[in-house]
Design an enzyme around this catalytic site. Structure first.
Site, short mmCIF file in Angstrom:
data_model
loop_
_atom_site.label_atom_id
_atom_site.label_comp_id
_atom_site.label_asym_id
_atom_site.label_seq_id
_atom_site.Cartn_x
_atom_site.Cartn_y
_atom_site.Cartn_z
CB CYS A 71 -1.01 0.16 1.19
SG CYS A 71 -0.20 0.15 2.71
CB THR A 75 2.92 3.54 4.70
OG1 THR A 75 1.87 2.73 5.03
CG2 THR A 75 2.63 4.89 4.42
C1 RB5 Z 1 -4.10 5.04 1.04
O1 RB5 Z 1 -4.18 6.66 0.79
C2 RB5 Z 1 -3.08 4.95 2.06
O2 RB5 Z 1 -3.53 5.64 3.27
C3 RB5 Z 1 -2.78 3.57 1.98
O3 RB5 Z 1 -2.25 3.27 0.86
C4 RB5 Z 1 -1.52 3.17 2.99
O4 RB5 Z 1 -0.54 3.83 3.31
C5 RB5 Z 1 -2.14 2.81 4.56
O5 RB5 Z 1 -1.42 2.32 5.34
#
Ligand code: RB5
Length: 144
Positions: A65, A67
């Site tokens: 995702c 992060t």
């Molecule tokens: C999406 O915007 C973001 O919150 C997701 O990809 C991730 O980083 C969540 O932990």
């Protein structure tokens, strides 16, 4: 190896980078998406990957995702899943040697100090050390 991979919209480019590298190494990758940057929810994407992994025949799974944090938290909610949010060679090595991780997570919006392909390669070439680590991993698996 056979690997399942899933991601949210924050890691589309990274996901394809990993698939390209894995495929070039001769590994089989099952991509559950998403392949475009339309918003999806990372808990849903983690669930897709875990449910596919649970069917059997996979060596490990990858979830990505923005992060790597949200999707790794989600994957770790499932019994038997040990998803490691690795970020360099050392954490990749330990994730396998000590934690016997069966999933790894990366972030598409994270700047890694090492190429992600190399980080993944270290994880894939490492072996679980067993022994005292096996006792700890068994305790992990009793937690949920
Ligand atoms: C999406 O915007 C973001 O919150 C997701 O990809 C991730 O980083 C969540 O932990």
């Amino acid at each position: 190896m056979k690997i399942v991979i899933a991601n949210d919209h924050g890691a589309v480019e990274l996901k394809f980078k990993l698939i390209d590298w894995l495929s070039a190494q001769g590994h089989e990758v099952v991509n559950l998406g998403v392949d475009a940057e339309d918003r999806v929810d990372y808990p849903d994407q983690a669930g897709l990957a875990v449910r596919e992994f649970e069917k059997g025949g996979y060596d490990f799974g990858i979830v990505c995702c923005g992060t790597g944090i949200g999707i790794s938290i989600a994957a770790n909610k499932y019994k038997g899943i040990r998803c490691a949010l690795i970020h360099d060679s050392y954490t990749a090595l330990m994730a396998k040697e000590h934690n016997n991780a069966n999933f790894v997570a990366f972030g598409g919006r994270v700047e890694y100090a090492e190429p992600v392909e190399h980080i993944l390669d270290v994880f894939m070439k490492a072996d679980f050390q067993g022994g005292r680590h096996a006792t700890r991993v068994a305790k992990l698996d009793e937690l949920c």
